[in-house]
Write a protein that holds these residues in place. Structure first.
Motif, short mmCIF file in Angstrom:
data_model
loop_
_atom_site.label_atom_id
_atom_site.label_comp_id
_atom_site.label_asym_id
_atom_site.label_seq_id
_atom_site.Cartn_x
_atom_site.Cartn_y
_atom_site.Cartn_z
N THR A 36 0.83 -1.21 0.00
CA THR A 36 0.00 0.00 0.00
C THR A 36 0.86 1.26 0.00
O THR A 36 0.64 2.18 -0.78
CB THR A 36 -0.93 0.03 1.24
N GLN A 37 1.87 1.26 0.88
CA GLN A 37 2.74 2.43 0.96
C GLN A 37 3.51 2.62 -0.36
O GLN A 37 3.71 3.74 -0.81
CB GLN A 37 3.71 2.28 2.13
N TYR A 38 3.93 1.50 -0.98
CA TYR A 38 4.64 1.58 -2.26
C TYR A 38 3.74 2.23 -3.31
O TYR A 38 4.16 3.16 -4.01
CB TYR A 38 5.06 0.18 -2.72
N GLN A 39 2.51 1.74 -3.44
CA GLN A 39 1.58 2.29 -4.43
C GLN A 39 1.30 3.78 -4.14
O GLN A 39 1.31 4.61 -5.05
CB GLN A 39 0.24 1.54 -4.41
N TYR A 40 1.07 4.07 -2.88
CA TYR A 40 0.77 5.45 -2.48
C TYR A 40 1.92 6.40 -2.85
O TYR A 40 1.71 7.44 -3.47
CB TYR A 40 0.49 5.49 -0.98
N ASN A 41 3.14 6.01 -2.47
CA ASN A 41 4.30 6.87 -2.74
C ASN A 41 4.58 7.02 -4.23
O ASN A 41 5.01 8.07 -4.69
CB ASN A 41 5.55 6.32 -2.04
N LYS A 42 4.34 5.95 -4.98
CA LYS A 42 4.56 6.00 -6.44
C LYS A 42 3.57 6.95 -7.12
O LYS A 42 3.94 7.70 -8.01
CB LYS A 42 4.42 4.58 -7.02
N LEU A 43 2.32 6.89 -6.67
CA LEU A 43 1.26 7.66 -7.33
C LEU A 43 1.12 9.09 -6.81
O LEU A 43 0.63 9.97 -7.51
CB LEU A 43 -0.07 6.93 -7.17
N LYS A 44 1.59 9.33 -5.58
CA LYS A 44 1.39 10.63 -4.91
C LYS A 44 1.84 11.84 -5.73
O LYS A 44 1.12 12.83 -5.79
CB LYS A 44 2.12 10.61 -3.55
N PRO A 45 3.00 11.81 -6.39
CA PRO A 45 3.41 12.99 -7.15
C PRO A 45 2.51 13.29 -8.35
O PRO A 45 2.55 14.39 -8.90
CB PRO A 45 4.83 12.65 -7.63
N LEU A 104 3.03 -2.68 -10.65
CA LEU A 104 3.94 -2.43 -11.77
C LEU A 104 3.32 -1.59 -12.89
O LEU A 104 3.99 -1.27 -13.88
CB LEU A 104 4.44 -3.77 -12.35
N VAL A 105 2.05 -1.21 -12.73
CA VAL A 105 1.41 -0.36 -13.75
C VAL A 105 2.13 0.98 -13.78
O VAL A 105 2.33 1.61 -12.74
CB VAL A 105 -0.09 -0.15 -13.43
N THR A 106 2.55 1.40 -14.98
CA THR A 106 3.37 2.62 -15.10
C THR A 106 2.50 3.88 -15.12
O THR A 106 1.32 3.84 -15.46
CB THR A 106 4.21 2.59 -16.39
N ILE A 107 3.13 4.99 -14.80
CA ILE A 107 2.45 6.29 -14.86
C ILE A 107 2.05 6.60 -16.30
O ILE A 107 0.99 7.18 -16.55
CB ILE A 107 3.37 7.41 -14.29
N SER A 109 1.08 4.47 -18.57
CA SER A 109 -0.15 3.72 -18.86
C SER A 109 -1.35 4.37 -18.18
O SER A 109 -2.44 4.47 -18.77
CB SER A 109 -0.02 2.27 -18.41
N ILE A 110 -1.16 4.83 -16.95
CA ILE A 110 -2.24 5.53 -16.23
C ILE A 110 -2.64 6.79 -16.99
O ILE A 110 -3.82 7.08 -17.18
CB ILE A 110 -1.80 5.86 -14.78
N SER A 111 -1.64 7.52 -17.46
CA SER A 111 -1.89 8.74 -18.22
C SER A 111 -2.71 8.43 -19.49
O SER A 111 -3.66 9.15 -19.83
CB SER A 111 -0.55 9.37 -18.61
N ARG A 112 -2.36 7.35 -20.15
CA ARG A 112 -3.09 6.95 -21.37
C ARG A 112 -4.55 6.62 -21.05
O ARG A 112 -5.46 7.04 -21.76
CB ARG A 112 -2.39 5.74 -22.00
N LEU A 113 -4.76 5.89 -19.96
CA LEU A 113 -6.13 5.54 -19.56
C LEU A 113 -6.95 6.79 -19.25
O LEU A 113 -8.11 6.90 -19.66
CB LEU A 113 -6.11 4.61 -18.34
N ILE A 114 -6.35 7.73 -18.55
CA ILE A 114 -7.06 8.97 -18.20
C ILE A 114 -7.37 9.78 -19.46
O ILE A 114 -8.49 10.26 -19.66
CB ILE A 114 -6.27 9.79 -17.16
N ASN A 115 -6.38 9.91 -20.33
CA ASN A 115 -6.57 10.69 -21.57
C ASN A 115 -7.61 10.07 -22.50
O ASN A 115 -8.32 10.77 -23.22
CB ASN A 115 -5.24 10.85 -22.31
N GLU A 116 -7.68 8.73 -22.49
CA GLU A 116 -8.60 8.02 -23.39
C GLU A 116 -10.02 7.93 -22.81
O GLU A 116 -10.93 7.45 -23.47
CB GLU A 116 -8.09 6.60 -23.65
N SER A 117 -10.19 8.37 -21.56
CA SER A 117 -11.46 8.11 -20.87
C SER A 117 -12.57 9.09 -21.22
O SER A 117 -13.71 8.92 -20.80
CB SER A 117 -11.24 8.14 -19.35
N ILE A 118 -12.26 10.09 -22.04
CA ILE A 118 -13.28 11.07 -22.45
C ILE A 118 -14.37 10.32 -23.23
O ILE A 118 -14.09 9.40 -23.98
CB ILE A 118 -12.64 12.18 -23.31
#
Length: 197
Positions: A36-45, A104-107, A109-118
């Motif tokens: 949990t802490q790993y995911q949180y710290n990775k995504l926080k910025p 292991l999901v990369t930032i 990939s997350i960015s792509r999902l958010i951008n494609e979600s319109i």
């Protein structure tokens, strides 16, 4: 300078971890005390707001629990109940959802999902299988989720099928590995230790 995404992020941490044999959200991972802490710290910025969704407060690292801890009520372990609580709690039209056990999901990939979600209610990642809980969800699905729960339907796949869902294809299967058992956990630990060198 990192420009954070405009939508909130929710890390789902409330599963039963039956196949792991212990609470996987609390297992150490990489250089963090817990997954949990790993995911949180990775995504926080990358997000202005990060919520943790769980049944109980089991987290020993520092974050604003009064504001960002979303606790499910009742004894039933169901990601749909988690979604209902999240959609009720978070005042935003869309949220990015990710499970604690996909570290292991990369930032990118997350960015792509958010951008494609319109223009979609739901936008999720897909490799050889669909990753139902890695993507963007509209909080206006709350009524539908309530209706499903009233009929005792708990399958996220049902929610995806019956709404305007966009599936985004990704090639790298390892990136979306779910840490359901010790073998998958060890594999992910090995991948992350190589990438840290």
């Amino acid at each position: 300078m990192i420009k954070p995404f405009k939508i909130p992020c929710v890390i789902l941490c409330g599963g039963q971890s039956r196949r792991m044999g212990e609470d996987k959200s609390l297992l150490p991972f990489s250089n963090s005390n817990s997954l949990t802490q790993y995911q949180y710290n990775k995504l926080k910025p990358h997000f202005n707001e990060i919520y943790l969704s769980s049944k109980v407060d089991k987290f020993d690292f520092d974050f604003n629990k009064d504001k960002y801890l979303v606790l499910d009520k009742g004894d039933v372990f169901s990601p749909l109940i988690a979604l209902e609580t999240i959609f009720k709690t978070i005042k935003s039209s869309k949220v990015f959802i990710i499970t604690v056990d996909t570290p292991l999901v990369t930032i990118e990939s997350i960015s792509r999902l958010i951008n494609e979600s319109i223009n979609s209610d739901i936008c999720v990642a897909q490799t050889q299988r669909t990753h139902n809980l890695c993507g963007v969800f509209s909080t206006n699905l709350l009524d539908e989720v309530k209706q499903m729960l009233s009929k005792d339907i708990h399958k996220i796949g049902y929610l995806l099928k019956n709404n305007k869902t966009k599936y985004i294809d990704f090639i790298n299967e390892d990136e979306f590995i779910n840490l359901n058992n010790k073998d998958e956990y060890n594999k992910a630990m090995s991948i992350i230790s190589k990438s840290n060198k």
